[in-house]
Design a protein around this motif. Structure first.
Motif, PDB file in Angstrom:
ATOM      1  N   ILE A  17       0.818  -1.240  -0.108  1.00 47.00           N
ATOM      2  CA  ILE A  17      -0.279   0.236   0.507  1.00 47.00           C
ATOM      3  C   ILE A  17       1.092   1.103   0.082  1.00 47.00           C
ATOM      4  N   ALA A  18       0.641   1.952  -0.927  1.00 47.54           N
ATOM      5  CA  ALA A  18       1.216   3.759  -1.110  1.00 47.54           C
ATOM      6  C   ALA A  18       0.255   4.284  -1.165  1.00 47.54           C
ATOM      7  N   THR A  19       0.976   5.520  -0.603  1.00 46.67           N
ATOM      8  CA  THR A  19       0.101   6.826  -0.144  1.00 46.67           C
ATOM      9  C   THR A  19       0.825   7.759  -1.412  1.00 46.67           C
ATOM     10  N   ALA A  20      -0.754   8.595  -2.317  1.00 40.91           N
ATOM     11  CA  ALA A  20      -0.506   9.007  -3.126  1.00 40.91           C
ATOM     12  C   ALA A  20      -1.701  10.152  -3.083  1.00 40.91           C
ATOM     13  N   THR A  21      -1.336  11.205  -2.675  1.00 42.92           N
ATOM     14  CA  THR A  21      -2.678  12.386  -3.129  1.00 42.92           C
ATOM     15  C   THR A  21      -2.967  12.970  -3.950  1.00 42.92           C
ATOM     16  N   THR A  22      -4.821  12.901  -3.510  1.00 40.67           N
ATOM     17  CA  THR A  22      -4.994  13.613  -4.417  1.00 40.67           C
ATOM     18  C   THR A  22      -5.239  15.080  -4.910  1.00 40.67           C
ATOM     19  N   SER A  23      -4.020  15.181  -4.136  1.00 40.93           N
ATOM     20  CA  SER A  23      -3.884  17.534  -4.284  1.00 40.93           C
ATOM     21  C   SER A  23      -3.342  17.409  -4.871  1.00 40.93           C
ATOM     22  N   TYR A  24      -2.712  16.715  -5.751  1.00 38.55           N
ATOM     23  CA  TYR A  24      -1.247  17.460  -5.851  1.00 38.55           C
ATOM     24  C   TYR A  24      -0.973  16.041  -7.080  1.00 38.55           C
ATOM     25  N   ASN A  25      -1.855  15.251  -7.717  1.00 41.08           N
ATOM     26  CA  ASN A  25      -1.138  14.159  -9.132  1.00 41.08           C
ATOM     27  C   ASN A  25      -2.871  14.623  -9.662  1.00 41.08           C
ATOM     28  N   GLU A  26      -2.775  13.976 -10.711  1.00 41.51           N
ATOM     29  CA  GLU A  26      -4.040  13.503 -11.830  1.00 41.51           C
ATOM     30  C   GLU A  26      -3.939  12.646 -12.129  1.00 41.51           C
ATOM     31  N   PRO A  27      -5.657  12.518 -11.668  1.00 42.14           N
ATOM     32  CA  PRO A  27      -5.902  10.736 -11.960  1.00 42.14           C
ATOM     33  C   PRO A  27      -5.363   9.695 -12.855  1.00 42.14           C
ATOM     34  N   TYR A  28      -5.205  10.223 -13.171  1.00 40.81           N
ATOM     35  CA  TYR A  28      -4.625   9.224 -15.181  1.00 40.81           C
ATOM     36  C   TYR A  28      -3.684   8.845 -14.410  1.00 40.81           C
ATOM     37  N   HIS A  29      -2.890   9.569 -14.065  1.00 39.78           N
ATOM     38  CA  HIS A  29      -1.496   9.312 -13.553  1.00 39.78           C
ATOM     39  C   HIS A  29      -1.579   7.813 -12.705  1.00 39.78           C
ATOM     40  N   ILE A  30      -2.368   7.975 -11.896  1.00 43.26           N
ATOM     41  CA  ILE A  30      -2.852   7.807 -10.456  1.00 43.26           C
ATOM     42  C   ILE A  30      -3.559   5.881 -10.660  1.00 43.26           C
ATOM     43  N   ALA A  31      -4.075   5.719 -11.986  1.00 45.82           N
ATOM     44  CA  ALA A  31      -5.406   4.649 -12.164  1.00 45.82           C
ATOM     45  C   ALA A  31      -4.056   3.898 -12.971  1.00 45.82           C
ATOM     46  N   ARG A  32      -3.126   4.630 -13.486  1.00 43.08           N
ATOM     47  CA  ARG A  32      -1.813   3.890 -14.451  1.00 43.08           C
ATOM     48  C   ARG A  32      -1.113   3.287 -13.606  1.00 43.08           C
ATOM     49  N   LYS A  33      -0.177   3.994 -12.546  1.00 42.99           N
ATOM     50  CA  LYS A  33       0.507   3.710 -11.348  1.00 42.99           C
ATOM     51  C   LYS A  33       0.321   2.903 -11.083  1.00 42.99           C
ATOM     52  N   PHE A  34      -1.168   2.779 -10.194  1.00 38.36           N
ATOM     53  CA  PHE A  34      -1.434   1.814  -9.434  1.00 38.36           C
ATOM     54  C   PHE A  34      -1.831   0.411  -9.956  1.00 38.36           C
ATOM     55  N   THR A  35      -2.508   0.407 -11.231  1.00 39.50           N
ATOM     56  CA  THR A  35      -2.501  -0.712 -11.740  1.00 39.50           C
ATOM     57  C   THR A  35      -2.241  -1.757 -12.161  1.00 39.50           C
ATOM     58  N   SER A  36      -0.696  -0.572 -12.769  1.00 36.35           N
ATOM     59  CA  SER A  36       0.659  -1.234 -13.170  1.00 36.35           C
ATOM     60  C   SER A  36       1.435  -1.755 -12.047  1.00 36.35           C
ATOM     61  N   LEU A  37       1.460  -1.825 -11.026  1.00 39.30           N
ATOM     62  CA  LEU A  37       1.717  -1.854  -9.581  1.00 39.30           C
ATOM     63  C   LEU A  37       0.976  -3.237  -8.950  1.00 39.30           C
ATOM     64  N   ASP A  38      -0.086  -3.343  -9.477  1.00 40.78           N
ATOM     65  CA  ASP A  38      -0.992  -4.122  -9.227  1.00 40.78           C
ATOM     66  C   ASP A  38      -0.610  -5.197 -10.766  1.00 40.78           C
ATOM     67  N   HIS A  39      -0.395  -5.218 -11.646  1.00 41.70           N
ATOM     68  CA  HIS A  39       0.320  -6.278 -12.796  1.00 41.70           C
ATOM     69  C   HIS A  39       1.747  -7.057 -12.179  1.00 41.70           C
ATOM     70  N   LEU A  40       2.509  -5.981 -12.081  1.00 40.11           N
ATOM     71  CA  LEU A  40       4.020  -6.389 -11.315  1.00 40.11           C
ATOM     72  C   LEU A  40       3.628  -7.177 -10.209  1.00 40.11           C
ATOM     73  N   SER A  41       2.615  -7.187  -8.784  1.00 43.21           N
ATOM     74  CA  SER A  41       3.175  -7.999  -8.062  1.00 43.21           C
ATOM     75  C   SER A  41       2.458  -8.786  -7.761  1.00 43.21           C
ATOM     76  N   GLY A  42       1.092  -9.331  -9.263  1.00 45.97           N
ATOM     77  CA  GLY A  42       0.354 -10.362  -9.093  1.00 45.97           C
ATOM     78  C   GLY A  42      -0.662  -9.992  -8.219  1.00 45.97           C
ATOM     79  N   GLY A  43      -1.182  -8.731  -8.043  1.00 43.14           N
ATOM     80  CA  GLY A  43      -2.583  -8.558  -7.129  1.00 43.14           C
ATOM     81  C   GLY A  43      -2.899  -7.942  -5.701  1.00 43.14           C
ATOM     82  N   ARG A  44      -1.659  -6.972  -5.065  1.00 41.23           N
ATOM     83  CA  ARG A  44      -1.319  -7.022  -3.948  1.00 41.23           C
ATOM     84  C   ARG A  44      -1.619  -5.834  -3.687  1.00 41.23           C
TER      85      ARG A  44
END
Length: 436
Positions: free
Chosen positions: A95-122
């Motif tokens: 689990i990683a913290t990422a602020t909604t105040s200083y990010n863009e939704p597309y970046h966050i959606a893509r990065k966490f989906t990438s982490l989920d694939h890299l980790s096999g769903g974790r």
């Protein structure tokens, strides 16, 4: 009869440890960029079957005249760190913290989906709105968002991220070499979102997450935070200073879920708990006192000011009581209330209150034998004050080793915690539904 309910455990890893003076301890590596240490800590937590590792974040340095006396200005970006740790672990959640105040939704959606694939769903996203006002000046703003605006923006941010996570059906990518199709166009969904803060067409340019969607965590205990959690979160990380207050918070958030059409079992509430333990009561207290003796008064007061809502308290007499401060407009309102109540109820001076929060920063603190500590964790868990705990330790990695040596075996002996992983995804560890 079904299997006895099990608590969830998170290992909250903070650079060098949670105690503000941890980096000064002789057993601590003061370099928070030593990746080998994180590998060791991840493996320690996984060997004890923890549900997850939890990494906080800020996108600014600690702004204080005492900043150079604190290990708060040099640490990894959490998604990068957890992506690396995913390759040396196989079960533990990330689990990683990422602020909604200083990010863009597309970046966050893509990065966490990438982490989920890299980790096999974790993967899990700790959604925060950030209370560090100095972050604003790193993102072309002269001032931070107000508390209310932060949460309105966060709700819309979540809607966009959640929508982007639905860009593709689970079986959209067919990679049919004979037909020449990489994906089925009927299983692609454009978002075409238009709101107050965001206009996002979509779709996301990565296949659906192995978990369907990464687990959403929310940290915050204000009225806005509780409403956002009841509507969107699957895990809540909160600071509660007593059993009665934790019970009240637990009941409050769970009851709010009904108006959003949600079942109470679809949300885990995991208060933070700062733990120092050893074979005997005296051993535990001696460990704790070793850290307390390393706290400089000005450092404790600077930390207190930051936690109260970005106040500079250096001009006040350290031996005086906490002054009456205005309600924080853009800081952690719930933490300001909590710490003010602690100072008042215990009749602590500024220096004493700063030293008091040097370890847990307002989180519930337990110092003692494994039996004594587990008695209290069990009381919270069975008394509907918690579904589990996000564990903070004074120093790393030894503080975490103490938890796996003393606390986890006692929890397992009482059949309150797993002895082995049953599944492989974070959702499975937490007992949450798969979002397919």
């Amino acid at each position: 009869m079904g299997e006895k309910r099990k608590m969830s455990l998170g290992a909250f890893l903070h650079p060098t440890g949670h105690h503000v003076a941890a980096w000064r301890h002789p057993d601590v590596n003061p370099n928070p960029l030593d990746f080998k240490e994180y590998v060791e800590m991840a493996r320690i937590a996984e060997s004890a079957c923890f549900d997850t590792i939890f990494i906080a974040d800020s996108v600014c340095t600690f702004d204080s005249p005492t900043a150079h006396q604190m290990a708060r200005s040099n640490y990894f970006e959490p998604l990068t760190l957890l992506a690396a740790l995913s390759s040396v672990t196989s079960h533990i959640g990330l689990i990683a913290t990422a602020t909604t105040s200083y990010n863009e939704p597309y970046h966050i959606a893509r990065k966490f989906t990438s982490l989920d694939h890299l980790s096999g769903g974790r993967a899990g996203w700790n959604l925060v709105t950030t209370d560090a006002a100095n972050e604003a000046m790193n993102f072309s703003r002269s001032s931070h968002f107000t508390h209310a605006e932060r949460y309105v923006r966060a709700r819309e941010f979540y809607q966009v991220v959640s929508g982007l996570w639905d860009s593709w059906d689970k079986d959209a990518f067919i990679n049919d070499k004979k037909l020449g199709f990489t994906y089925d166009p009927d299983k692609l969904h454009e978002l075409n979102y238009h709101g107050k803060y965001f206009q996002v067409k979509g779709p996301l340019n990565i296949a659906r997450s192995p978990q369907g969607k990464p687990v959403v965590v929310q940290s915050g205990s204000s009225e806005y935070g509780k409403n956002l959690a009841a509507e969107t979160a699957e895990v809540v990380f909160t600071a509660q200073r007593s059993f009665n207050l934790a019970q009240k918070f637990y009941r409050d958030v769970k009851e709010r879920m009904a108006k959003f059409g949600r079942c109470q079992h679809s949300l885990k509430i995991m208060p933070g708990v700062f733990i120092v333990t050893g074979k005997t009561e005296n051993t535990a207290k001696e460990k704790y006192n070793t850290f307390q003796e390393l706290v400089k008064p000005e450092v404790g007061i600077a930390l207190l000011g930051r936690m109260l809502g970005n106040f500079n308290l250096s001009s006040y007499d350290p031996n005086s009581a906490l002054p009456q401060l205005p309600l924080s407009e853009n800081g952690q309102k719930s933490r300001q209330k909590l710490l003010s109540e602690v100072g008042s109820s215990k009749n602590l001076s500024l220096a004493e209150l700063g030293k008091y929060i040097a370890g847990g920063r307002g989180h519930y603190s337990l110092i003692g034998t494994p039996e004594k500590i587990v008695d209290e964790l069990q009381r919270w868990f069975e008394g509907n004050a918690a579904d589990g705990f996000n564990i903070l330790v004074p120093h790393l990695p030894n503080g975490l080793k103490d938890i796996t040596k003393y606390i986890v075996p006692e929890l397992q002996r009482r059949k309150l915690f797993r002895t082995q992983y049953i599944g492989t995804t974070l959702r499975e560890h937490l007992g949450l539904s798969i979002n397919l």
